[in-house]
Design an enzyme around this catalytic site. Structure first.
Site, PDB file in Angstrom:
ATOM      1  N   THR A 168       3.508   1.429   5.201  1.00  0.00           N
ATOM      2  CA  THR A 168       3.045   2.290   3.902  1.00  0.00           C
ATOM      3  C   THR A 168       1.951   2.640   3.961  1.00  0.00           C
ATOM      4  O   THR A 168       0.877   1.849   3.823  1.00  0.00           O
ATOM      5  CB  THR A 168       3.464   1.822   2.668  1.00  0.00           C
ATOM      6  OG1 THR A 168       4.940   1.439   2.809  1.00  0.00           O
ATOM      7  CG2 THR A 168       3.282   2.533   1.672  1.00  0.00           C
ATOM      8  N   LYS A 213       7.205   8.353   0.229  1.00  0.00           N
ATOM      9  CA  LYS A 213       7.127   6.910  -0.149  1.00  0.00           C
ATOM     10  C   LYS A 213       5.949   6.749  -1.282  1.00  0.00           C
ATOM     11  O   LYS A 213       5.900   5.796  -1.842  1.00  0.00           O
ATOM     12  CB  LYS A 213       6.733   6.323   1.156  1.00  0.00           C
ATOM     13  CG  LYS A 213       6.350   4.649   1.244  1.00  0.00           C
ATOM     14  CD  LYS A 213       7.588   3.922   1.027  1.00  0.00           C
ATOM     15  CE  LYS A 213       7.574   2.316   0.566  1.00  0.00           C
ATOM     16  NZ  LYS A 213       7.207   1.404   1.634  1.00  0.00           N
ATOM     17  N   LYS A 262      -2.768  -2.477  -2.794  1.00  0.00           N
ATOM     18  CA  LYS A 262      -2.945  -1.298  -1.584  1.00  0.00           C
ATOM     19  C   LYS A 262      -2.101  -0.208  -1.836  1.00  0.00           C
ATOM     20  O   LYS A 262      -2.698   0.859  -1.883  1.00  0.00           O
ATOM     21  CB  LYS A 262      -2.615  -2.070  -0.345  1.00  0.00           C
ATOM     22  CG  LYS A 262      -2.384  -1.158   0.951  1.00  0.00           C
ATOM     23  CD  LYS A 262      -1.893  -1.769   2.115  1.00  0.00           C
ATOM     24  CE  LYS A 262      -0.302  -1.828   2.273  1.00  0.00           C
ATOM     25  NZ  LYS A 262       0.238  -0.496   2.654  1.00  0.00           N
TER      26      LYS A 262
END
Lengths: 302, 302
Positions: free
Chosen positions: A101, A177, A245
């Site tokens: 990701t 995403k 994150k």
């Protein structure tokens, strides 16, 4: 036509990567693995991998495809282009699937650099968690050239239940995403906010959970993560720091588009604050620490 | 034992109240209705109500139970204790079911005042929307004395698929609904934030909707409300202004407990700003106006 893909290298054998690797073994692919932890490499060999090593240099020339399941764009850079980097050692034309990701901008940068070396990239983030990874039931949201999708079809078949083709432009998979993680992160944080309010107001949490999961206030994350709160079990399935994150990537993406994301930014603050208070390695449901002080619900006698 | 409840007065014949009234008629209850709009009263009589009127005074003495489905605590006060108020006209011991979405503190105040007049109250907010109201399939989250639940069982059977008993203390039903609305409101606002980001980034919205509704980023509200955005149809099923009110109640409840609700407060701002910009009467999915400027997605050729 390129010859049928028969071997694959899985770079990063964390909870997701390890599951993908075993799914590839189960699907009959000649599977190679790499991770910084030698003991994890040894375990994968015991499960039937052709080879696994802290350095993929030994088997790089035998790979028909590579998939990266490391944690960050920096780790992708290091794995591909670092001192012991894989990219220069691959045969020409071998597709590189980036399933970490990462931000759309990072995805585009990696894609351009790989293209410069004659290596096609699939920008292919995944969703579903480690259990689905191990069952070959991930959801993949991927962008890339149609021929790259074709070239890695055996890998996608092995790891995924559902593959969304988000476009041909590298970065679009990462963008989908990113939007997904915006929702996931805010849903976990607001689930914690709601349950903490209920606790403060004296509403039994089991009742609150029952009402929400059977009504229009439900989310996938509420149902999943608030069960951890009810159980008082903050063993990390996915940690607070992962959302520090990921929501950081969401905010950076918003910034790059000069786009306001007030809810995502507020949720980021909540995860970051929980991490700063020392809860970063706990399950992401521990974001509820922002609301309940030093005492986790479920650890009390309630 | 009180004699079995046979008649009911439904006060407030909006989308929820009208549905409850027709569900009561369908269940064979002697049903009375009241609303400020005479034409709605006439329509309910045509559907089989025993009577319906702008003033419930005419039939107050015939009611075995009353249910209030007005919009606010102020309207509850007016309907019960105002100039033409119902409470003094009811027979002793007739239960009053408050199903409006109001703050827990307001619920407790109404309960105390009714108790002073010998009228038991059920604090019974509902969820499910007008379609489920008309089918007798609402979810009720109710607090009150067990004997009050028993006394209004025929009404609850007629209107609800599921009745949660949230406790015996008046205000706890309103509190559970408040927590529910916190989730519902934030979920709608973040759904809009995510879809607007996708639109800005050039991701096709149908694809984004498909990915989210099949993944861990989904919520009940995302699936329901973002379909309106895809359709470009902002006909109000439930309006922006309802969430200005409901998230206002959430914030007031947080304030009364000195409890931080950062995400709820941020979502409130978004609904309030959409309302201020003139979109208050549109469907609550029009909160997306905060992100897309003056142009609603779906109304463009995309």
């Amino acid at each position: 036509m390129t010859p049928k893909m028969n071997s694959v290298g899985v770079i990063g054998l964390g909870s997701m990567g390890y599951g993908v690797a075993t799914s590839c073994i189960a699907a009959g692919l000649e599977t190679y693995g790499s991770d910084i932890r030698p003991e994890v490499c040894a375990r994968l060999i015991a499960e039937g991998a052709a080879d696994a090593s802290t350095s993929p240099a030994a088997f790089a020339g035998r790979l028909d495809a590579v998939i990266l399941l490391v944690v960050s764009a920096a780790q992708c850079e290091e794995a591909l282009f670092g001192e012991d980097g894989l990219a220069p050692k691959l045969r020409p034309g071998v597709p590189v699937v980036i399933s970490a990701t990462i931000a759309p901008a990072d995805s585009r940068r990696l894609g351009a650099r790989l293209a410069g070396m004659g290596l096609p990239m699939l920008d292919a983030p995944v969703s579903g968690g480690s259990i689905k990874a191990g069952k070959g039931q991930l959801t993949v949201m991927a962008a890339g050239a149609p021929e790259t999708f074709d070239a890695v079809a055996p890998l996608l078949d092995a790891m995924a239940e559902k593959v969304y083709r988000t476009g041909t432009q590298i970065g679009d998979g990462a963008m989908v995403k990113t939007v997904h993680q915006l929702l996931a992160g805010v849903h976990i944080a607001v689930a914690a906010e709601a349950m903490a309010l209920a606790a403060r107001a004296g509403i039994p949490l089991e009742l609150m959970y029952d009402v929400v999961t059977h009504s229009a206030g439900n989310s996938w994350m509420f149902a999943d993560r608030m069960q951890h709160v009810l159980d008082g079990d903050y063993t990390p399935r996915s940690a607070v720091d992962i959302f520090v994150k990921d929501l950081g990537l969401v905010n950076a993406t918003g910034d790059s588009l000069s786009f306001p994301l007030p809810l995502a930014r507020k949720a980021y603050e909540l995860f970051a604050k929980a991490s700063e208070q020392g809860f970063g390695k706990l399950d992401d449901s521990a974001v509820i620490m922002n609301y309940v002080g030093s005492e986790l619900p479920g650890t009390r006698d309630n």
